[in-house]
Design a protein around this motif. Structure first.
Motif, PDB file in Angstrom:
ATOM      1  N   ASN A 268       2.854   1.420  -3.693  1.00  0.00           N
ATOM      2  CA  ASN A 268       2.006   1.813  -4.564  1.00  0.00           C
ATOM      3  C   ASN A 268       1.965   3.243  -4.538  1.00  0.00           C
ATOM      4  O   ASN A 268       1.836   4.587  -5.295  1.00  0.00           O
ATOM      5  N   TYR A 269       1.566   3.719  -3.185  1.00  0.00           N
ATOM      6  CA  TYR A 269       0.623   5.575  -2.833  1.00  0.00           C
ATOM      7  C   TYR A 269       1.702   5.981  -3.502  1.00  0.00           C
ATOM      8  O   TYR A 269       1.966   7.284  -3.863  1.00  0.00           O
TER       9      TYR A 269
ATOM     10  N   SER B 293       2.906   6.402  -7.445  1.00  0.00           N
ATOM     11  CA  SER B 293       2.150   6.464  -8.406  1.00  0.00           C
ATOM     12  C   SER B 293       2.026   7.706  -8.229  1.00  0.00           C
ATOM     13  O   SER B 293       1.270   8.785  -9.081  1.00  0.00           O
ATOM     14  N   ASN B 294       2.226   8.649  -6.827  1.00  0.00           N
ATOM     15  CA  ASN B 294       2.093   9.751  -6.196  1.00  0.00           C
ATOM     16  C   ASN B 294       3.585  10.633  -6.730  1.00  0.00           C
ATOM     17  O   ASN B 294       3.581  12.202  -6.735  1.00  0.00           O
TER      18      ASN B 294
ATOM     19  N   ARG C 143       0.656  -1.310  -0.013  1.00  0.00           N
ATOM     20  CA  ARG C 143      -0.098   0.106   0.318  1.00  0.00           C
ATOM     21  C   ARG C 143       0.714   1.149  -0.050  1.00  0.00           C
ATOM     22  O   ARG C 143       0.696   1.895  -0.518  1.00  0.00           O
ATOM     23  N   VAL C 144       1.584   1.183   0.934  1.00  0.00           N
ATOM     24  CA  VAL C 144       2.645   2.183   0.988  1.00  0.00           C
ATOM     25  C   VAL C 144       3.041   2.185  -0.471  1.00  0.00           C
ATOM     26  O   VAL C 144       3.844   3.450  -0.769  1.00  0.00           O
TER      27      VAL C 144
ATOM     28  N   ASP D 180       5.070  15.520  -5.033  1.00  0.00           N
ATOM     29  CA  ASP D 180       4.113  15.260  -5.642  1.00  0.00           C
ATOM     30  C   ASP D 180       4.247  15.626  -7.163  1.00  0.00           C
ATOM     31  O   ASP D 180       3.780  16.468  -7.581  1.00  0.00           O
TER      32      ASP D 180
END
Length: 505
Positions: free
Chosen positions: A289-290, A293-294, A286-287, A320
């Motif tokens: 991918n976040y 992707s940002n 989760r971390v 970001d």
């Protein structure tokens, strides 16, 4: 928001400190010059400054002879690495020979130039002659067999014929030198420590770091290790260089930081921690991918990492997708608790470092914090983090949101098939000021929650609860918010008063 030993709390603020920096900063570092804590800053205009509690001074090479001198080639994209060795500050900007700032000097000096004429380009007498050499990085390595040396990598050489050739996987290292000095030459000889050689990595060398007795050099893809060899005679090699890991490297320079016994870094695959034997990925899916992707791919080379020892966390400063050029977000990992904090807004950081807290006009060496300079903001003061309750006097919009919360009964968790009616919420919270709480929910985990009206609650009160509006939901959600520059709070727990309204069976 950020996590603490128990609970979540409002993140600490930031404040402007010290003297305003002329020009647009592109690099920021700090350390001791003798007993004086000094920040060193480079600007897009090609000028360097030393910033202390007493003020700011121009230390650009040649400023003594020409007060308006500036180094050519600087832009927002200049890649700078540095190392403090004792009170000497070594600098590499990738545009000219390495530079150094001596403890008693009033300006930075450059290799191969007056007044010292220390030798960096030792191939100027060859045919064809090498007229200039630059490196992508220069770092210090305190080896156990010969002492302090400088290591440089990813060399580019210009020849007297006009040809320029890049040697992306070549490193060189200097002769040994004392803590208070500078290596006088990088010339390899049979009776000297210095040398130059290729290393077995894929892709150009990016940066290097030390850990324990070894020095590790990273490309975008791979890592090699320089291992000391027992110094038996003047003609024996002093370092062995071998491939250490295929697949682990660095995203760009300055994307790593040391802690007490480990190094944390960032490559194109994951955020990792290295203990001298193994690279261990840190970003759960989760971390990871976040973050990726940002991450703004246009400005990703400006990402950097700092160890905030006051908070026991590594901090990744990155641009970001909304960034206009510099790092506007910070993602942190508490290595004592082994948890991630939510991303935090920062004010377009170009580079940061840890230093003593600055208060009442002086540095307080009993406490530390992270400071950074603001990229492309001319005439602004540097920023000190982790202080006050506001962002440079402005309110901090603070939000903790928990979706799909599972409530407990005396028989265990409320089944997903049941619905609940939340009557009242009692946060266990300490601090000052007010918080705003919204309760909501949805009828499936994929459905966005619907929230009731926000209810304000005093933190110091005889009635530590909020009453909710009519609701009946399958999954419960909650928001806890504040937006001020004066107060702080910490919330270790939330208590719910709720009733199951639909039987699970």
């Amino acid at each position: 928001m950020e996590c603490d030993v128990r609970g979540v709390k409002k993140v600490a603020g930031e404040q402007a400190i010290l003297s305003a920096i002329p020009g647009n900063p592109v690099y920021w570092e700090g350390g001791f010059r003798g007993a004086t804590w000094t920040y060193i800053v480079a600007t897009r205009e090609g000028k360097w400054y030393a910033v202390t509690s007493g003020g700011i001074s121009n230390i650009t090479p040649g400023v003594g002879a020409n007060p308006n001198v500036a180094l050519s080639g600087y832009s927002d994209n200049v890649d700078i690495t540095s190392s403090w060795v004792g009170s000497v500050f070594f600098i590499n900007d990738g545009l000219r020979p390495p530079m150094y700032f001596l403890p008693t000097a009033t300006e930075i000096r450059i290799y191969d130039a007056a007044p010292d004429f220390y030798v960096w380009n030792y191939e100027s007498g060859l045919s064809p002659a090498v007229t200039s050499v630059t490196a992508a990085f220069v770092r210090n390595y305190s080896s156990p067999n010969v002492g302090n040396i400088l290591v440089a990598g990813n060399l580019t050489k210009t020849f007297s014929t006009g040809t320029t050739t890049n040697y992306p996987t070549t490193i060189r290292w200097s002769q040994a030198f004392a803590n208070t000095g500078v290596p006088a030459t990088w010339t390899p000889t049979l009776n000297n420590v210095a040398n130059e050689q290729e290393i077995p990595v894929r892709g150009p060398i990016v940066d290097g770091f030390f850990l324990g007795a070894n020095f590790y050099i990273c490309s975008y893809w791979d890592t090699v290790v320089m291992t000391p060899i027992a110094y038996q005679n003047s003609t024996a090699p002093v370092f062995g260089v071998r491939l250490f890991n295929q697949g682990r490297g660095l995203l760009n320079n300055n994307c790593w930081t040391n802690t007490d016994s480990e190094v944390y870094g960032l490559d194109s695959r994951d955020i990792w921690v290295f203990d001298g034997s193994n690279f261990t990925p840190l970003g759960n899916q989760r971390v990871k991918n976040y973050f990726y992707s940002n991450l703004n791919k246009t400005y990703s080379t400006r990402t950097f990492m700092v160890n905030n020892t006051q908070k026991n966390q590594i901090e990744i400063y990155y641009p970001d997708l909304t960034s206009t050029g510099w790092c506007n977000k910070m993602l942190s990992y508490r290595y004592d608790l082994k948890i991630w904090n939510a991303p935090k807004d920062v004010q377009n950081a170009c580079m940061g470092t840890e230093g003593p807290v600055f208060e009442s006009g002086a540095f307080t060496f009993a406490s530390r914090t992270v400071t950074y300079a603001r990229g492309s903001v001319s005439g602004q003061q540097p920023v000190q983090t982790g202080v006050t309750n506001g962002f440079s006097g402005s309110a901090i919009p603070c939000l903790f949101e928990r979706k799909n919360a599972t409530l407990q009964t005396e028989e265990g968790p409320v089944p997903y098939s049941a619905k609940v009616y939340v009557h009242r919420l009692l946060p266990e919270i300490s601090g000052s000021g007010k918080i705003s709480i919204s309760v909501g929910g949805s009828n499936s985990t994929g459905q966005e929650p619907t929230y009731g009206d926000a209810v304000s609650m005093e933190i110091v009160t005889d009635n530590p609860w909020v009453t909710t509006q009519q609701n009946t939901v399958r999954t419960v959600s909650v928001k806890v918010e504040s937006n001020d520059a004066t107060d702080a709070w910490n919330m270790p727990a939330i208590n719910w008063q709720a009733t199951v309204t639909e039987d699970a069976f």
